[in-house]
Design a protein around this motif. Structure first.
Motif, PDB file in Angstrom:
ATOM      1  N   PHE A  47       0.777  -1.318  -0.097  1.00 23.01           N
ATOM      2  CA  PHE A  47       0.049   0.070  -0.048  1.00 23.01           C
ATOM      3  C   PHE A  47       0.835   1.218  -0.040  1.00 23.01           C
ATOM      4  CE2 PHE A  47      -2.999  -3.182   1.574  1.00 23.01           C
ATOM      5  CZ  PHE A  47      -4.022  -2.784   0.667  1.00 23.01           C
ATOM      6  N   HIS A  48       2.184   1.174   0.339  1.00 19.94           N
ATOM      7  CA  HIS A  48       2.761   2.401   0.327  1.00 19.94           C
ATOM      8  C   HIS A  48       4.079   2.413  -0.812  1.00 19.94           C
ATOM      9  CE1 HIS A  48       1.701   3.928   4.480  1.00 19.94           C
ATOM     10  NE2 HIS A  48       1.475   2.549   4.524  1.00 19.94           N
ATOM     11  N   HIS A  49       4.062   1.396  -1.689  1.00 18.88           N
ATOM     12  CA  HIS A  49       4.995   1.495  -2.797  1.00 18.88           C
ATOM     13  C   HIS A  49       4.417   2.028  -3.922  1.00 18.88           C
ATOM     14  CE1 HIS A  49       7.855  -0.931  -5.477  1.00 18.88           C
ATOM     15  NE2 HIS A  49       8.419   0.030  -5.352  1.00 18.88           N
ATOM     16  N   LYS A  50       5.083   3.427  -4.085  1.00 17.25           N
ATOM     17  CA  LYS A  50       4.673   4.446  -5.393  1.00 17.25           C
ATOM     18  C   LYS A  50       5.825   4.347  -6.387  1.00 17.25           C
ATOM     19  CE  LYS A  50       1.561   5.135  -2.188  1.00 17.25           C
ATOM     20  NZ  LYS A  50       0.128   4.416  -2.161  1.00 17.25           N
ATOM     21  N   ARG A  51       5.329   4.122  -7.649  1.00 20.98           N
ATOM     22  CA  ARG A  51       6.258   4.588  -8.638  1.00 20.98           C
ATOM     23  C   ARG A  51       5.579   5.180  -9.938  1.00 20.98           C
ATOM     24  NH1 ARG A  51       7.500  -1.908 -10.288  1.00 20.98           N
ATOM     25  NH2 ARG A  51       5.518  -1.810  -9.872  1.00 20.98           N
ATOM     26  N   TRP A  52       6.280   5.931 -10.549  1.00 23.41           N
ATOM     27  CA  TRP A  52       5.916   6.647 -11.615  1.00 23.41           C
ATOM     28  C   TRP A  52       7.153   6.979 -12.728  1.00 23.41           C
ATOM     29  CZ3 TRP A  52       5.685   9.048  -6.586  1.00 23.41           C
ATOM     30  CH2 TRP A  52       6.755   9.956  -6.379  1.00 23.41           C
ATOM     31  N   HIS A  53       6.434   6.989 -13.602  1.00 30.37           N
ATOM     32  CA  HIS A  53       7.593   7.202 -15.190  1.00 30.37           C
ATOM     33  C   HIS A  53       6.840   8.390 -15.965  1.00 30.37           C
ATOM     34  CE1 HIS A  53      10.412   4.559 -17.418  1.00 30.37           C
ATOM     35  NE2 HIS A  53      10.739   5.647 -17.288  1.00 30.37           N
ATOM     36  N   TYR A  54       7.647   9.510 -15.680  1.00 30.00           N
ATOM     37  CA  TYR A  54       7.009  10.634 -16.546  1.00 30.00           C
ATOM     38  C   TYR A  54       8.039  11.189 -17.589  1.00 30.00           C
ATOM     39  CZ  TYR A  54       6.394  15.730 -16.603  1.00 30.00           C
ATOM     40  OH  TYR A  54       6.195  17.237 -16.928  1.00 30.00           O
ATOM     41  N   VAL A  68       2.928   7.480 -16.501  1.00 30.45           N
ATOM     42  CA  VAL A  68       2.282   6.341 -15.926  1.00 30.45           C
ATOM     43  C   VAL A  68       2.641   6.032 -14.161  1.00 30.45           C
ATOM     44  CG1 VAL A  68       2.235   3.789 -15.912  1.00 30.45           C
ATOM     45  CG2 VAL A  68       2.576   5.153 -18.115  1.00 30.45           C
ATOM     46  N   VAL A  69       1.617   5.941 -13.680  1.00 29.49           N
ATOM     47  CA  VAL A  69       1.879   5.918 -12.162  1.00 29.49           C
ATOM     48  C   VAL A  69       1.272   4.538 -11.400  1.00 29.49           C
ATOM     49  CG1 VAL A  69       1.332   7.244 -10.014  1.00 29.49           C
ATOM     50  CG2 VAL A  69       1.515   8.180 -12.186  1.00 29.49           C
ATOM     51  N   ASP A  70       1.966   4.046 -10.659  1.00 24.44           N
ATOM     52  CA  ASP A  70       1.479   2.835  -9.901  1.00 24.44           C
ATOM     53  C   ASP A  70       1.611   3.038  -8.719  1.00 24.44           C
ATOM     54  OD1 ASP A  70       1.154   0.206  -8.598  1.00 24.44           O
ATOM     55  OD2 ASP A  70       2.799  -0.475  -9.656  1.00 24.44           O
ATOM     56  N   LEU A  71       0.317   3.174  -7.773  1.00 28.10           N
ATOM     57  CA  LEU A  71       0.164   3.550  -6.342  1.00 28.10           C
ATOM     58  C   LEU A  71       0.234   2.161  -5.490  1.00 28.10           C
ATOM     59  CD1 LEU A  71      -2.579   6.028  -6.607  1.00 28.10           C
ATOM     60  CD2 LEU A  71      -0.177   6.620  -6.831  1.00 28.10           C
ATOM     61  N   GLY A  72       0.325   1.211  -6.016  1.00 30.68           N
ATOM     62  CA  GLY A  72       0.515  -0.007  -5.026  1.00 30.68           C
ATOM     63  C   GLY A  72      -1.074  -0.806  -5.041  1.00 30.68           C
ATOM     64  N   HIS A 167      13.151   6.314  -0.479  1.00 29.72           N
ATOM     65  CA  HIS A 167      12.642   6.672  -1.863  1.00 29.72           C
ATOM     66  C   HIS A 167      13.884   6.793  -2.730  1.00 29.72           C
ATOM     67  CE1 HIS A 167      10.064   8.450  -4.794  1.00 29.72           C
ATOM     68  NE2 HIS A 167      10.929   9.461  -4.898  1.00 29.72           N
ATOM     69  N   ALA A 168      13.498   6.765  -3.810  1.00 33.21           N
ATOM     70  CA  ALA A 168      14.885   6.743  -4.947  1.00 33.21           C
ATOM     71  C   ALA A 168      13.809   7.564  -6.299  1.00 33.21           C
ATOM     72  CB  ALA A 168      15.526   5.532  -5.241  1.00 33.21           C
ATOM     73  N   THR A 169      15.068   8.251  -6.957  1.00 27.11           N
ATOM     74  CA  THR A 169      14.347   9.033  -8.240  1.00 27.11           C
ATOM     75  C   THR A 169      15.666   9.130  -9.006  1.00 27.11           C
ATOM     76  OG1 THR A 169      13.154  10.748  -9.220  1.00 27.11           O
ATOM     77  CG2 THR A 169      14.616  11.204  -7.502  1.00 27.11           C
ATOM     78  N   GLN A 170      15.274   8.862 -10.337  1.00 26.16           N
ATOM     79  CA  GLN A 170      16.279   8.815 -11.500  1.00 26.16           C
ATOM     80  C   GLN A 170      15.564   9.844 -12.582  1.00 26.16           C
ATOM     81  OE1 GLN A 170      18.655   5.465 -12.315  1.00 26.16           O
ATOM     82  NE2 GLN A 170      19.607   7.678 -12.555  1.00 26.16           N
ATOM     83  N   TYR A 199      12.090   9.073 -13.356  1.00 23.19           N
ATOM     84  CA  TYR A 199      11.354   7.905 -12.698  1.00 23.19           C
ATOM     85  C   TYR A 199      11.637   7.894 -11.507  1.00 23.19           C
ATOM     86  CZ  TYR A 199      11.269   3.244 -11.433  1.00 23.19           C
ATOM     87  OH  TYR A 199      10.923   1.902 -10.872  1.00 23.19           O
ATOM     88  N   SER A 200      10.479   7.564 -10.587  1.00 22.70           N
ATOM     89  CA  SER A 200      10.758   7.595  -9.163  1.00 22.70           C
ATOM     90  C   SER A 200      10.039   6.335  -8.636  1.00 22.70           C
ATOM     91  CB  SER A 200       9.863   8.770  -8.626  1.00 22.70           C
ATOM     92  OG  SER A 200      10.391   9.965  -8.908  1.00 22.70           O
TER      93      SER A 200
END
Length: 329
Positions: A47-54, A68-72, A167-170, A199-200
């Motif tokens: 429920f807390h893993h968030k990823r997005w590709h912008y 594109v966003v994945d909210l878990g 958290h990590a972001t590229q 990308y986060s």
């Protein structure tokens, strides 16, 4: 200050995260093997893993953004095309997805992401040589774009998250762009423009908020954030060099976000004024979540420099975006 090279993994052999700012592409991002005090249960991570590709695409005529966003527990995607000449938003789509079905998010920025639901299809593809492709199909917006490889180092930033875990972001700076955008009204060539991506990937808090600014050309670019991630991802690209920046401040009228913004860093290396030309807004309220999103599109003017004792480099009408975002997710 030269940033160290990105590690192959963001976790050490002891399961501790390798916090810091790096230059280059990380090999993998996998939070499942985190050790205490950052480890969390599989259910919490779900429920807390968030990823997005912008991805942002910019030419003299048009600015496009696709994410594109994945909210878990669910997923979403958005895209828009802004006509810089007329100041019109030619297309603005937002599509919620089905959990575990609609979105496929990369595990790091060197992999591909995709989204598909109800006539909206998005693919952000990568290749081993540092080149990228973006394909979008919807009823009133189509994009075929290719870009890269990047002439400047990628930024990798990772750090702890209050009330969350890590958290990590590229981020990239400007990459040469080719392709086409087609809307219900006009077609635009992307040839000669620039592209950049964000990308986060992190284990974030239930309530997360930030302000963000990003703009790039082939000579200089910057990424600035104030909020949940502190100053970890603040960086300047200048003549091919990647330079860490200090904490950033965003001064603007929240009642009129399309008025001028003033953005500067505490290290006296960046001072810019942002003039919005338009904006994408998206406010959502659901039973268990809510989001308030504003992304103005416009130009930055002011100055940057490589160090506090170095000459100022003037910035004049550099196209980019700011953002004011708060989520309960």
């Amino acid at each position: 200050m030269t940033l160290p090279a990105a590690p192959a993994s963001l976790l050490g052999a002891d399961g501790q995260p390798l916090f810091g700012r790096y230059a280059g592409q990380v090999g993998t991002i996998d939070w499942s093997q985190l050790a205490a005090p950052f480890s969390r249960s599989p259910l919490w991570r779900r429920f807390h893993h968030k990823r997005w590709h912008y991805v942002a695409l910019c030419t003299e005529a048009v600015f496009c953004a696709v994410a594109v966003v994945d909210l878990g527990w669910t997923s979403t995607a958005f895209a828009y095309t802004f006509d810089r000449k007329d100041g019109d938003m030619l297309a603005n789509l937002s599509q919620d997805g089905l959990p575990l079905v609609s979105a496929r998010l990369a595990n790091h920025a060197g992999e591909s992401s995709s989204f598909s639901r109800r006539g909206t299809h998005i693919a952000i593809d990568t290749s081993g040589d540092g080149s990228y492709a973006l394909t979008l199909r919807s009823d009133y917006l189509e994009i075929d774009a290719s870009f890269g490889p990047s002439p400047s180092p990628l930024l990798l930033a990772t750090g702890p998250i209050a009330q969350g875990s890590v958290h990590a972001t590229q981020k990239s700076s400007a990459m040469p762009l080719r392709g086409e955008v087609r809307t219900w009204r006009d077609e635009f060539t992307l040839d000669g423009g620039v592209a950049s991506f964000d990308y986060s990937n992190g284990l974030l808090a239930r309530n997360t908020a930030w302000r963000w600014a990003s703009a790039h050309n082939l000579e200089l670019g910057f990424n600035l954030q104030a909020g949940y991630f502190g100053d970890h991802e603040n960086a300047l690209w200048l003549d091919g060099d990647l330079i860490a920046l200090g904490p950033a401040h965003f001064l603007y009228d929240k009642k009129d976000a399309l008025s001028q913004w003033h953005i500067f860093t505490e290290d006296d290396m960046l001072d810019l004024y942002f003039t919005p030309e338009g904006a994408r807004r998206d406010n959502k309220k659901m039973m268990v979540a809510a989001s308030r999103y504003l992304q103005p599109v416009g130009t930055f003017s002011g100055w940057v420099r490589a160090a506090p004792d170095q000459p100022k480099r003037m910035v004049t009408q550099l196209m980019g975006v700011t953002e004011d975002h708060s989520s309960r997710w």
